[in-house]
Design an enzyme around this catalytic site. Structure first.
Site, PDB file in Angstrom:
ATOM      1  N   ARG A  70      -6.022  11.692   0.046  1.00 52.01           N
ATOM      2  CA  ARG A  70      -5.473  11.441   1.377  1.00 52.01           C
ATOM      3  C   ARG A  70      -5.252   9.940   1.539  1.00 52.01           C
ATOM      4  O   ARG A  70      -6.192   9.155   1.384  1.00 52.01           O
ATOM      5  CB  ARG A  70      -6.449  11.963   2.431  1.00 52.01           C
ATOM      6  CG  ARG A  70      -6.047  11.627   3.826  1.00 52.01           C
ATOM      7  CD  ARG A  70      -6.934  12.258   4.915  1.00 52.01           C
ATOM      8  NE  ARG A  70      -6.460  11.724   6.170  1.00 52.01           N
ATOM      9  CZ  ARG A  70      -7.156  10.915   6.958  1.00 52.01           C
ATOM     10  NH1 ARG A  70      -8.405  10.611   6.681  1.00 52.01           N
ATOM     11  NH2 ARG A  70      -6.618  10.432   8.054  1.00 52.01           N
ATOM     12  N   HIS A 101      -2.418   5.241  10.459  1.00 53.13           N
ATOM     13  CA  HIS A 101      -3.860   4.961  10.432  1.00 53.13           C
ATOM     14  C   HIS A 101      -4.037   3.524  10.931  1.00 53.13           C
ATOM     15  O   HIS A 101      -4.475   2.637  10.206  1.00 53.13           O
ATOM     16  CB  HIS A 101      -4.401   5.159   9.014  1.00 53.13           C
ATOM     17  CG  HIS A 101      -5.884   5.300   8.910  1.00 53.13           C
ATOM     18  ND1 HIS A 101      -6.505   6.335   8.230  1.00 53.13           N
ATOM     19  CD2 HIS A 101      -6.890   4.530   9.366  1.00 53.13           C
ATOM     20  CE1 HIS A 101      -7.821   6.181   8.277  1.00 53.13           C
ATOM     21  NE2 HIS A 101      -8.083   5.086   8.957  1.00 53.13           N
ATOM     22  N   GLU A 120      -7.447   9.663  13.825  1.00 52.30           N
ATOM     23  CA  GLU A 120      -8.415   9.288  14.856  1.00 52.30           C
ATOM     24  C   GLU A 120      -7.772   8.543  16.025  1.00 52.30           C
ATOM     25  O   GLU A 120      -8.087   7.367  16.275  1.00 52.30           O
ATOM     26  CB  GLU A 120      -9.527   8.418  14.255  1.00 52.30           C
ATOM     27  CG  GLU A 120     -10.291   9.096  13.137  1.00 52.30           C
ATOM     28  CD  GLU A 120     -11.433   8.241  12.588  1.00 52.30           C
ATOM     29  OE1 GLU A 120     -11.621   7.106  13.055  1.00 52.30           O
ATOM     30  OE2 GLU A 120     -12.139   8.714  11.692  1.00 52.30           O
ATOM     31  N   ASN A 140     -12.604  14.381  11.078  1.00 48.73           N
ATOM     32  CA  ASN A 140     -13.416  13.303  10.511  1.00 48.73           C
ATOM     33  C   ASN A 140     -14.737  13.302  11.253  1.00 48.73           C
ATOM     34  O   ASN A 140     -14.749  13.262  12.495  1.00 48.73           O
ATOM     35  CB  ASN A 140     -12.766  11.932  10.743  1.00 48.73           C
ATOM     36  CG  ASN A 140     -11.484  11.745   9.963  1.00 48.73           C
ATOM     37  OD1 ASN A 140     -11.072  12.619   9.207  1.00 48.73           O
ATOM     38  ND2 ASN A 140     -10.854  10.599  10.154  1.00 48.73           N
ATOM     39  N   TYR A 157     -18.980  11.832  10.973  1.00 49.69           N
ATOM     40  CA  TYR A 157     -19.974  11.052  10.239  1.00 49.69           C
ATOM     41  C   TYR A 157     -21.384  11.238  10.786  1.00 49.69           C
ATOM     42  O   TYR A 157     -22.352  11.072  10.062  1.00 49.69           O
ATOM     43  CB  TYR A 157     -19.619   9.560  10.313  1.00 49.69           C
ATOM     44  CG  TYR A 157     -18.377   9.203   9.524  1.00 49.69           C
ATOM     45  CD1 TYR A 157     -18.479   8.735   8.227  1.00 49.69           C
ATOM     46  CD2 TYR A 157     -17.102   9.357  10.063  1.00 49.69           C
ATOM     47  CE1 TYR A 157     -17.349   8.412   7.487  1.00 49.69           C
ATOM     48  CE2 TYR A 157     -15.961   9.039   9.332  1.00 49.69           C
ATOM     49  CZ  TYR A 157     -16.093   8.568   8.040  1.00 49.69           C
ATOM     50  OH  TYR A 157     -14.973   8.257   7.305  1.00 49.69           O
ATOM     51  N   GLU A 185     -12.383  13.294   6.533  1.00 50.69           N
ATOM     52  CA  GLU A 185     -13.255  12.153   6.207  1.00 50.69           C
ATOM     53  C   GLU A 185     -14.699  12.531   6.457  1.00 50.69           C
ATOM     54  O   GLU A 185     -15.025  13.116   7.489  1.00 50.69           O
ATOM     55  CB  GLU A 185     -12.976  10.931   7.101  1.00 50.69           C
ATOM     56  CG  GLU A 185     -11.753  10.145   6.769  1.00 50.69           C
ATOM     57  CD  GLU A 185     -11.563   8.932   7.686  1.00 50.69           C
ATOM     58  OE1 GLU A 185     -12.572   8.378   8.178  1.00 50.69           O
ATOM     59  OE2 GLU A 185     -10.404   8.567   7.891  1.00 50.69           O
TER      60      GLU A 185
HETATM   61  O1  IFM Z   1     -13.098   3.276   7.659  1.00 51.71           O
HETATM   62  C1  IFM Z   1     -12.995   4.184   8.706  1.00 51.71           C
HETATM   63  C2  IFM Z   1     -11.671   4.905   8.655  1.00 51.71           C
HETATM   64  O2  IFM Z   1     -10.603   4.018   8.676  1.00 51.71           O
HETATM   65  C3  IFM Z   1     -11.546   5.838   9.838  1.00 51.71           C
HETATM   66  N1  IFM Z   1     -12.693   6.681   9.971  1.00 51.71           N
HETATM   67  C4  IFM Z   1     -13.996   6.098   9.895  1.00 51.71           C
HETATM   68  C5  IFM Z   1     -14.099   5.214   8.659  1.00 51.71           C
HETATM   69  C6  IFM Z   1     -15.500   4.563   8.589  1.00 51.71           C
HETATM   70  O3  IFM Z   1     -15.733   3.782   9.718  1.00 51.71           O
END
Ligand code: IFM
Length: 447
Positions: free
Chosen positions: A77, A121, A166, A293, A295, A346
């Site tokens: 990606r 992005h 995002e 995405n 985390y 992500e």
């Molecule tokens: O690096 C970023 C990415 O550009 C977008 N999502 C989160 C990642 C980590 O912060």
């Protein structure tokens, strides 16, 4: 559970973004982006780092694709730098910029790696910002024109397209915290209008891509964090639900239901964005897939957010490691909306890396993070979430926006002085995951 296997057609991949890896910020006719301007402004980025060179992927993509092959990636990606192909954001096309993406995509296909493209992005052409950025609705159709240009050009070779990465971060970090370009601070009203206008731009681009190259799959990539209550107390659960409904649904609800969540409308009051007739029909067009995405999560009590969580591990970004929250998040979204197939576009972790005397990078914590998250996503799939692929963030250490080069997320290390790449243990471990199409629950031992 000793070994967790995945469906045979599961797309194991890794992700990057143009500004974070390409470099070549002013080469071959590329226009300036708001991130060029922002990173060149003293005081904005840790250590004064910039993306001027970044990983120099613009020149070194053949080496990076060889590393992708070594890992065995099935998908990659990446994003296109809008000002590289349209220096002013509209009008004159920079053929050298298009040529670069031709070479990149052709090389990926030759390596048997499926390209997944993201159109935006965050590196907005500076010239578009100067015409009012995402606030000026005239600019939204320029994004759709750019999408059509790319779809015409690469639609014969790329099947899966995403409009935005995002969009929430574009609005909040760009217009409220000001930690991202364009660096506007505390303008919630503007941020809310940007959120809305980005969704309209998404809708216009979906139409433009489908008109330009029928048969492509089109989606969007949303950043979603889990929101968990701090206890089973009804007041904590109600507080967490309120945060979810009034904040985390900002894109999900308009895109998958065609209106803002009523709790969000109540919470925002007279600061709601201006909505024009026809907007929600555009925004809520059927998508072919959703990119998620994720985390970490937030933990909410009746008194507010709790952080840090005692006993929890945190990454270099200050984000709690809590893989079970990922499964809960996916189930929640799946249960609340009628979703198309999902890709994890992500997920990954920044931990400090050390080169050992043997020359290797034994990043056990990153492996452990990925192992836990892969496993929880597999469990979510068993619960009924239709996840088709997983893109680790990131293929390679890169420019982490306001943090500059200080937050390594890669499966591969970048030495920013020499631009030498070194495969980390996590890259070797991921190679084993992909080759066996399964996640071994035993502690990884470096090979
Ligand atoms: O690096 C970023 C990415 O550009 C977008 N999502 C989160 C990642 C980590 O912060």
């Amino acid at each position: 559970m000793s070994n967790v296997s995945f469906p045979s057609n599961f797309v194991w991949g890794a992700a990057t973004a143009a500004y974070q890896i390409e470099g070549a910020w002013n080469e071959d006719g590329k226009g300036e982006s708001i991130w060029d301007r922002f990173s060149h402004t003293p005081g904005k980025i840790t250590n004064g780092d910039t993306g001027d060179v970044a990983c120099d992927h613009y020149h070194r993509y053949p080496e990076d694709i060889a590393l992708m092959r070594q890992i065995g990636l099935k998908g990659y990606r990446f994003s296109v730098s809008w000002p590289r192909v349209l220096p002013a954001g509209f009008g004159r096309v920079n053929l050298a910029g298009l040529g670069y993406y031709d070479r990149l995509v052709d090389s990926l296909l030759a390596a048997n790696i499926e390209p997944f493209i993201t159109l935006h992005h965050w590196d907005l052409p500076q010239a578009i910002w100067e015409r009012g950025g995402w606030i000026n609705r005239d600019n939204l159709s320029f994004f759709a024109d750019y999408a059509a240009l790319m779809a015409k050009h690469l639609g014969d070779r790329i099947k899966r397209w995403t409009t935005f990465n995002e969009p929430s971060v574009i609005a909040i970090d760009g217009y409220v915290s000001g930690e991202h370009a364009p660096g506007v601070k505390n303008d919630w009203k503007m941020a809310r209008q940007v959120i809305h206008n980005l969704m309209v731009a998404h809708g216009l681009a979906v139409q433009a891509i489908r008109a330009a190259a029928p048969g492509l799959e089109v989606g969007i990539v949303l950043s979603q964090w889990g929101v968990d209550p701090s206890s089973d107390e009804p007041s904590d659960i109600a507080a967490a639900n309120h945060i979810w409904n009034s904040r985390e649904t900002a894109f999900l609800h308009p895109i998958f239901r065609g209106y803002y969540h009523p709790e969000m409308v109540d919470a925002v009051g007279d600061q709601m964005p201006e909505v024009k007739s026809g907007d929600f029909a555009l925004i809520s067009q059927k998508l072919d897939f959703l990119g998620i995405n994720s985390y970490s999560r937030s933990v909410i009590s009746a008194q507010g957010q709790i952080a840090p969580i005692p006993g929890s591990e945190y990454t270099e970004m200050g984000w709690e490691v809590c893989a079970p929250a990922f499964r809960r998040l996916l189930n929640r979204i799946n249960q609340n909306y009628s979703l198309p197939p999902v890709y994890i576009t992500e997920n990954g972790a920044s931990f400090k890396d050390v080169v050992s005397p043997d020359g290797k990078i034994h990043d056990e914590r990153r492996i452990d993070y990925l192992r836990q998250h892969f496993t929880q996503v597999r469990l979510a799939m068993q619960d009924g979430v239709d996840v088709r692929g997983y893109f680790v963030w990131s293929l390679i250490d890169n420019f982490e926006w306001g943090h500059g080069n200080t937050k390594p997320f890669g499966l591969i290390q970048t030495d920013y002085d020499t631009l030498k790449r070194t495969m980390k243990d996590s890259g070797e471990w991921y190679q084993q995951v992909i080759a066996s199409n399964s996640v071994d629950q035993q502690q990884y031992k470096s090979v």
